[in-house]
Each structure stands twice: as structure tokens, then as C-alpha cells.
Scaffold this motif. Structure first.
Motif, PDB file in Angstrom:
ATOM      1  N   GLU A   1       0.814  -1.214   0.000  1.00 21.08           N
ATOM      2  CA  GLU A   1       0.000   0.000   0.000  1.00 21.08           C
ATOM      3  C   GLU A   1       0.850   1.268   0.000  1.00 21.08           C
ATOM      4  N   LEU A   2       2.105   1.150   0.428  1.00 19.60           N
ATOM      5  CA  LEU A   2       2.976   2.318   0.584  1.00 19.60           C
ATOM      6  C   LEU A   2       3.938   2.501  -0.582  1.00 19.60           C
ATOM      7  N   LYS A   3       3.799   1.696  -1.618  1.00 21.74           N
ATOM      8  CA  LYS A   3       4.743   1.701  -2.740  1.00 21.74           C
ATOM      9  C   LYS A   3       4.860   3.070  -3.419  1.00 21.74           C
ATOM     10  N   ASN A   4       3.791   3.825  -3.491  1.00 23.39           N
ATOM     11  CA  ASN A   4       3.812   5.115  -4.188  1.00 23.39           C
ATOM     12  C   ASN A   4       4.014   6.304  -3.247  1.00 23.39           C
ATOM     13  N   LYS A   5       4.377   6.027  -2.017  1.00 27.22           N
ATOM     14  CA  LYS A   5       4.611   7.085  -1.028  1.00 27.22           C
ATOM     15  C   LYS A   5       6.113   7.342  -0.888  1.00 27.22           C
ATOM     16  N   THR A   6       6.463   8.544  -0.462  1.00 28.89           N
ATOM     17  CA  THR A   6       7.840   8.829  -0.085  1.00 28.89           C
ATOM     18  C   THR A   6       8.042   8.285   1.322  1.00 28.89           C
ATOM     19  N   VAL A   7       9.123   7.552   1.517  1.00 31.00           N
ATOM     20  CA  VAL A   7       9.431   6.949   2.810  1.00 31.00           C
ATOM     21  C   VAL A   7      10.682   7.632   3.362  1.00 31.00           C
ATOM     22  N   VAL A   8      10.562   8.252   4.516  1.00 31.71           N
ATOM     23  CA  VAL A   8      11.700   8.896   5.171  1.00 31.71           C
ATOM     24  C   VAL A   8      12.100   8.017   6.352  1.00 31.71           C
ATOM     25  N   CYS A   9      13.286   7.440   6.256  1.00 33.39           N
ATOM     26  CA  CYS A   9      13.787   6.533   7.282  1.00 33.39           C
ATOM     27  C   CYS A   9      14.612   7.293   8.311  1.00 33.39           C
ATOM     28  N   TYR A  10      14.511   6.868   9.572  1.00 35.30           N
ATOM     29  CA  TYR A  10      15.370   7.456  10.592  1.00 35.30           C
ATOM     30  C   TYR A  10      15.779   6.408  11.621  1.00 35.30           C
ATOM     31  N   CYS A  11      16.923   6.676  12.238  1.00 35.11           N
ATOM     32  CA  CYS A  11      17.422   5.876  13.353  1.00 35.11           C
ATOM     33  C   CYS A  11      17.954   6.865  14.384  1.00 35.11           C
ATOM     34  N   THR A  12      18.977   6.490  15.135  1.00 36.85           N
ATOM     35  CA  THR A  12      19.483   7.393  16.165  1.00 36.85           C
ATOM     36  C   THR A  12      20.236   8.567  15.552  1.00 36.85           C
ATOM     37  N   VAL A  13      21.230   8.290  14.702  1.00 42.11           N
ATOM     38  CA  VAL A  13      22.030   9.371  14.113  1.00 42.11           C
ATOM     39  C   VAL A  13      22.067   9.337  12.584  1.00 42.11           C
ATOM     40  N   GLY A  14      21.496   8.326  11.955  1.00 41.51           N
ATOM     41  CA  GLY A  14      21.394   8.305  10.508  1.00 41.51           C
ATOM     42  C   GLY A  14      22.131   7.203   9.774  1.00 41.51           C
ATOM     43  N   TYR A  15      22.936   6.421  10.456  1.00 38.48           N
ATOM     44  CA  TYR A  15      23.707   5.378   9.776  1.00 38.48           C
ATOM     45  C   TYR A  15      22.822   4.217   9.326  1.00 38.48           C
ATOM     46  N   ARG A  16      22.107   3.637  10.266  1.00 37.06           N
ATOM     47  CA  ARG A  16      21.244   2.492   9.926  1.00 37.06           C
ATOM     48  C   ARG A  16      20.127   2.894   8.973  1.00 37.06           C
ATOM     49  N   SER A  17      19.576   4.086   9.180  1.00 33.86           N
ATOM     50  CA  SER A  17      18.473   4.528   8.315  1.00 33.86           C
ATOM     51  C   SER A  17      18.943   4.808   6.899  1.00 33.86           C
ATOM     52  N   SER A  18      20.182   5.247   6.750  1.00 32.90           N
ATOM     53  CA  SER A  18      20.740   5.454   5.416  1.00 32.90           C
ATOM     54  C   SER A  18      20.806   4.127   4.657  1.00 32.90           C
ATOM     55  N   ALA A  19      21.269   3.093   5.334  1.00 32.73           N
ATOM     56  CA  ALA A  19      21.343   1.764   4.717  1.00 32.73           C
ATOM     57  C   ALA A  19      19.947   1.233   4.401  1.00 32.73           C
ATOM     58  N   HIS A  20      18.995   1.462   5.292  1.00 35.60           N
ATOM     59  CA  HIS A  20      17.629   0.982   5.068  1.00 35.60           C
ATOM     60  C   HIS A  20      16.986   1.725   3.896  1.00 35.60           C
ATOM     61  N   ALA A  21      17.220   3.024   3.807  1.00 34.54           N
ATOM     62  CA  ALA A  21      16.683   3.798   2.683  1.00 34.54           C
ATOM     63  C   ALA A  21      17.255   3.294   1.362  1.00 34.54           C
TER      64      ALA A  21
ATOM     65  N   GLY B   1      12.492  -0.135  -5.335  1.00 35.21           N
ATOM     66  CA  GLY B   1      11.598   0.725  -6.095  1.00 35.21           C
ATOM     67  C   GLY B   1      10.860   1.786  -5.306  1.00 35.21           C
ATOM     68  N   TYR B   2      11.153   1.936  -4.030  1.00 30.65           N
ATOM     69  CA  TYR B   2      10.509   2.958  -3.210  1.00 30.65           C
ATOM     70  C   TYR B   2      11.225   4.292  -3.352  1.00 30.65           C
ATOM     71  N   ASP B   3      10.487   5.370  -3.190  1.00 30.82           N
ATOM     72  CA  ASP B   3      11.078   6.705  -3.097  1.00 30.82           C
ATOM     73  C   ASP B   3      11.464   6.876  -1.632  1.00 30.82           C
ATOM     74  N   ALA B   4      12.667   6.431  -1.277  1.00 28.52           N
ATOM     75  CA  ALA B   4      13.103   6.416   0.117  1.00 28.52           C
ATOM     76  C   ALA B   4      14.213   7.426   0.346  1.00 28.52           C
TER      77      ALA B   4
END
Length: 101
Positions: A31-51, A58-61
Motif C-alpha cells: 500500500e505504501l509503494k507510491n509514497k515517499t518513505v523517510v527513514c530514521y534511526c538514532t544518528v542516521g547510519y542504519r536509516s541510510s542503509a535501510h533507505a 523501487g521505493y522513493d526512500a
């Protein structure tokens, strides 16, 4: 979609209001395929990898630069997951990472 990619014990302390966990994201991934996904973690390292992983799928992450610590430094709100009440606490792994106000 604001996606908290931290571990459950971190999420229990605080979250950005309106954000969802990775487990919640996975349950509604299609359901979220066409949404922008903004990932976050504590300081940005893990969320950068997840994005990057989501982008490859195919996500706009995007990555929230500086993570929840920078969010708190800007004095944006945080909520306790258990109560939904505002908090200033953040789960960090040691005093070197305790950069929140």
C-alpha cells in the motif's frame, strides 16, 4: 511515511510522532509503494542503509539526516510509544551519543 528503523527497545523510549516501525511498514508495504518513505534511526547510519535497500526495491526512500538526535536538537516533538505522551528521552548506547538537549 516516516519509518523508524531502530530496534524495539529503542522505539519503546521515544519516536517521532506519526512514524511507524519496520514491522508495521512490512505489513502494509504494498500500500505504501507510491509514497515517499523517510527513514530514521538514532544518528542516521542504519536509516541510510535501510533507505538504500528500499530504493533498490523501487521505493522513493530518503534518510533523515542526523536521525532522531538531530530531530530532538531542533526541539521537534517526540512521543513515548507506550503512552503517546510527549517526551524528551532518546535511547542511546552511551554518553558519547547522548547529544539530545
Amino acid at each position: 511515511v516516516v519509518l523508524d528503523v531502530r530496534k524495539p527497545e529503542e522505539v519503546q523510549v521515544s519516536m517521532i510522532p506519526g512514524s511507524i516501525t519496520v514491522d508495521e511498514f512490512e505489513k502494509q508495504k504494498g500500500e505504501l509503494k507510491n509514497k515517499t518513505v523517510v527513514c530514521y534511526c538514532t544518528v542516521g547510519y542504519r536509516s541510510s542503509a535501510h533507505a538504500a535497500k528500499l530504493k533498490a526495491q523501487g521505493y522513493d526512500a530518503k534518510n533523515l539526516e542526523g536521525g532522531i538526535v538531530r530531530w530532538a536538537q531542533k526541539r521537534y516533538p517526540l512521543i513515548a510509544r507506550s503512552s503517546g505522551e510527549e517526551t524528551k528521552r532518546i535511547h542511546v548506547y552511551g554518553k558519547d551519543w547522548a547529544l539530545q538537549p
